[in-house]
Motif scaffolding. Structure first.
Motif, short mmCIF file in Angstrom:
data_model
loop_
_atom_site.label_atom_id
_atom_site.label_comp_id
_atom_site.label_asym_id
_atom_site.label_seq_id
_atom_site.Cartn_x
_atom_site.Cartn_y
_atom_site.Cartn_z
N TYR A 78 0.87 -1.16 0.00
CA TYR A 78 0.00 0.00 0.00
C TYR A 78 0.91 1.22 0.00
O TYR A 78 1.95 1.21 0.67
CB TYR A 78 -0.87 0.00 1.26
CG TYR A 78 -1.56 1.32 1.53
CD1 TYR A 78 -2.80 1.60 0.97
CD2 TYR A 78 -0.97 2.28 2.34
CE1 TYR A 78 -3.43 2.80 1.20
CE2 TYR A 78 -1.60 3.49 2.58
CZ TYR A 78 -2.83 3.75 2.01
OH TYR A 78 -3.45 4.95 2.24
N CYS A 79 0.57 2.24 -0.76
CA CYS A 79 1.34 3.48 -0.67
C CYS A 79 0.48 4.68 -0.98
O CYS A 79 -0.57 4.57 -1.62
CB CYS A 79 2.59 3.43 -1.55
SG CYS A 79 2.40 3.96 -3.25
N ILE A 80 0.94 5.80 -0.48
CA ILE A 80 0.28 7.08 -0.72
C ILE A 80 1.35 8.14 -0.95
O ILE A 80 2.40 8.13 -0.30
CB ILE A 80 -0.64 7.47 0.45
CG1 ILE A 80 -1.39 8.78 0.15
CG2 ILE A 80 0.13 7.55 1.76
CD1 ILE A 80 -2.48 9.10 1.16
N GLY A 81 1.09 9.00 -1.90
CA GLY A 81 1.90 10.20 -2.14
C GLY A 81 0.92 11.34 -2.27
O GLY A 81 -0.01 11.28 -3.08
N SER A 82 1.08 12.36 -1.46
CA SER A 82 0.09 13.44 -1.41
C SER A 82 0.73 14.77 -1.81
O SER A 82 1.82 15.11 -1.36
CB SER A 82 -0.46 13.53 0.02
OG SER A 82 -1.42 14.54 0.12
N ASN A 83 0.03 15.50 -2.65
CA ASN A 83 0.49 16.80 -3.15
C ASN A 83 1.87 16.68 -3.80
O ASN A 83 2.82 17.35 -3.40
CB ASN A 83 0.49 17.86 -2.05
CG ASN A 83 -0.88 18.10 -1.47
OD1 ASN A 83 -1.89 17.93 -2.15
ND2 ASN A 83 -0.94 18.49 -0.21
N LEU A 84 1.96 15.80 -4.79
CA LEU A 84 3.23 15.54 -5.46
C LEU A 84 3.65 16.75 -6.31
O LEU A 84 2.89 17.24 -7.14
CB LEU A 84 3.11 14.31 -6.36
CG LEU A 84 2.82 12.99 -5.63
CD1 LEU A 84 2.52 11.88 -6.63
CD2 LEU A 84 3.98 12.62 -4.73
N VAL A 85 4.86 17.20 -6.09
CA VAL A 85 5.43 18.33 -6.84
C VAL A 85 6.34 17.75 -7.93
O VAL A 85 7.32 17.08 -7.63
CB VAL A 85 6.24 19.27 -5.91
CG1 VAL A 85 6.87 20.40 -6.71
CG2 VAL A 85 5.36 19.80 -4.79
N THR A 86 6.00 18.02 -9.19
CA THR A 86 6.71 17.43 -10.31
C THR A 86 7.75 18.36 -10.95
O THR A 86 8.32 18.02 -11.97
CB THR A 86 5.70 16.98 -11.38
OG1 THR A 86 4.96 18.13 -11.82
CG2 THR A 86 4.76 15.92 -10.84
N THR A 87 8.01 19.50 -10.34
CA THR A 87 9.00 20.43 -10.85
C THR A 87 10.35 19.72 -11.02
O THR A 87 10.80 19.03 -10.11
CB THR A 87 9.16 21.64 -9.89
OG1 THR A 87 7.87 22.23 -9.72
CG2 THR A 87 10.14 22.65 -10.44
N GLY A 88 10.95 19.88 -12.21
CA GLY A 88 12.24 19.24 -12.49
C GLY A 88 12.12 17.86 -13.12
O GLY A 88 13.11 17.28 -13.56
N GLN A 158 0.61 14.53 -16.79
CA GLN A 158 -0.79 14.34 -16.44
C GLN A 158 -1.07 14.70 -14.98
O GLN A 158 -2.22 14.81 -14.58
CB GLN A 158 -1.21 12.89 -16.72
CG GLN A 158 -1.27 12.58 -18.21
CD GLN A 158 -1.59 11.12 -18.47
OE1 GLN A 158 -0.68 10.33 -18.68
NE2 GLN A 158 -2.86 10.78 -18.45
N LEU A 159 -0.02 14.85 -14.17
CA LEU A 159 -0.18 15.22 -12.76
C LEU A 159 -0.23 16.74 -12.63
O LEU A 159 0.56 17.45 -13.26
CB LEU A 159 1.00 14.71 -11.93
CG LEU A 159 1.03 13.23 -11.55
CD1 LEU A 159 1.33 12.35 -12.73
CD2 LEU A 159 2.03 13.00 -10.45
N THR A 160 -1.15 17.24 -11.83
CA THR A 160 -1.16 18.65 -11.48
C THR A 160 -0.16 18.84 -10.36
O THR A 160 -0.38 18.36 -9.23
CB THR A 160 -2.57 19.10 -11.02
OG1 THR A 160 -3.50 18.80 -12.06
CG2 THR A 160 -2.59 20.58 -10.69
N SER A 161 0.96 19.50 -10.69
CA SER A 161 2.04 19.64 -9.72
C SER A 161 1.57 20.33 -8.44
O SER A 161 0.79 21.28 -8.48
CB SER A 161 3.19 20.43 -10.33
OG SER A 161 4.32 20.42 -9.48
N ALA A 162 2.02 19.81 -7.32
CA ALA A 162 1.73 20.30 -5.97
C ALA A 162 0.29 20.00 -5.52
O ALA A 162 -0.11 20.41 -4.43
CB ALA A 162 2.03 21.79 -5.82
#
Length: 176
Positions: A78-88, A158-162
Motif C-alpha cells: 500500500y502506498c500514498i503520495g500526497s500533493n506531489l510536486v513534479t518540478t524538475g 498528467q499530474l497537477t504539480s503540488a
C-alpha cells in the motif's frame, strides 16, 4: 499454555495473552503447503520518479509512505503520495513508483504482471487506472485502461504539480 503431545492443551499457570511458536503453524492440514512459516510486515519508502532507474523525483508536500505485509511468497503493498510536486521532472516520461520492499518473482514466459487498484486526484486520465508491476522489476506504474485501445502508462505531465495524490494497493508474488 502447554501443548501436551497426545493429551491436548492445558492452561495451568497461564500468565500471558501471547503464544510463541518455533517452526510454524499448519492451517487446514498437515502438508507443507499448509505451513505458515513466514510472516512479516513493515514500511517502505515510495519514490515517485520519471524513470525506472534513478531519474528525477517528485517531492510529496503532503507526505508519502508505504506499508507492506508478506505472508510466504505473497506480498501486499500500500502506498500514498500526497500533493506531489513534479518540478524538475520530464513531463513526457512515464511516472514510476520505485522502492518496492521485495522484487516480484521472475517468470519464464509469458511475462507476468501483477495488477492492483489506484485512487488518483488532480491527475488527468481517461478510462480507469490500475497499478501494475511486471515480474523482476522494483517499481510500479499507473496504467490507463480504455475500451478498444492499448494500455497506456500515466506520464508526469498528467499530474497537477503540488496537488496530485496517488493512493494504491496491490498484491504480487516474490521469491524473497
Amino acid at each position: 499454555i502447554t501443548l501436551n503431545g497426545t493429551t491436548g492443551v492445558t492452561t495451568t499457570g497461564l500468565t500471558s495473552n501471547d503464544i510463541y511458536l518455533s517452526g510454524g503453524v499448519f492451517l487446514g492440514g498437515t502438508g507443507s503447503a499448509n505451513k505458515l512459516s513466514d510472516y512479516e510486515f513493515g514500511s517502505w519508502t515510495p519514490v515517485f520518479s520519471d524513470a525506472a532507474g534513478t531519474g528525477n523525483t517528485a517531492t510529496a508536500n503532503g507526505g508519502k509512505r508505504g506499508f507492506y505485509t508478506k505472508i510466504g511468497n505473497t506480498v501486499h503493498v500500500y502506498c500514498i503520495g500526497s500533493n506531489l510536486v513534479t518540478t524538475g521532472m520530464t513531463g513526457a516520461n512515464d511516472l514510476y513508483i520505485q522502492g518496492l520492499p521485495f522484487t516480484p518473482t521472475p517468470f519464464s514466459g509469458p511475462n507476468q504482471s501483477f495488477v492492483g487498484t489506484a485512487r488518483l486526484s488532480d491527475i488527468t486520465y481517461t478510462g480507469y487506472v490500475v497499478s501494475q508491476v511486471a515480474d523482476s522489476t522494483t517499481y510500479l506504474r499507473l496504467n490507463e485502461v480504455r475500451s478498444n485501445l492499448a494500455i497506456d502508462s500515466i506520464i508526469v505531465s498528467q499530474l497537477t504539480s503540488a496537488a496530485a495524490d496517488v493512493i494504491l494497493s496491490m498484491t504480487y508474488q516474490t521469491n524473497s
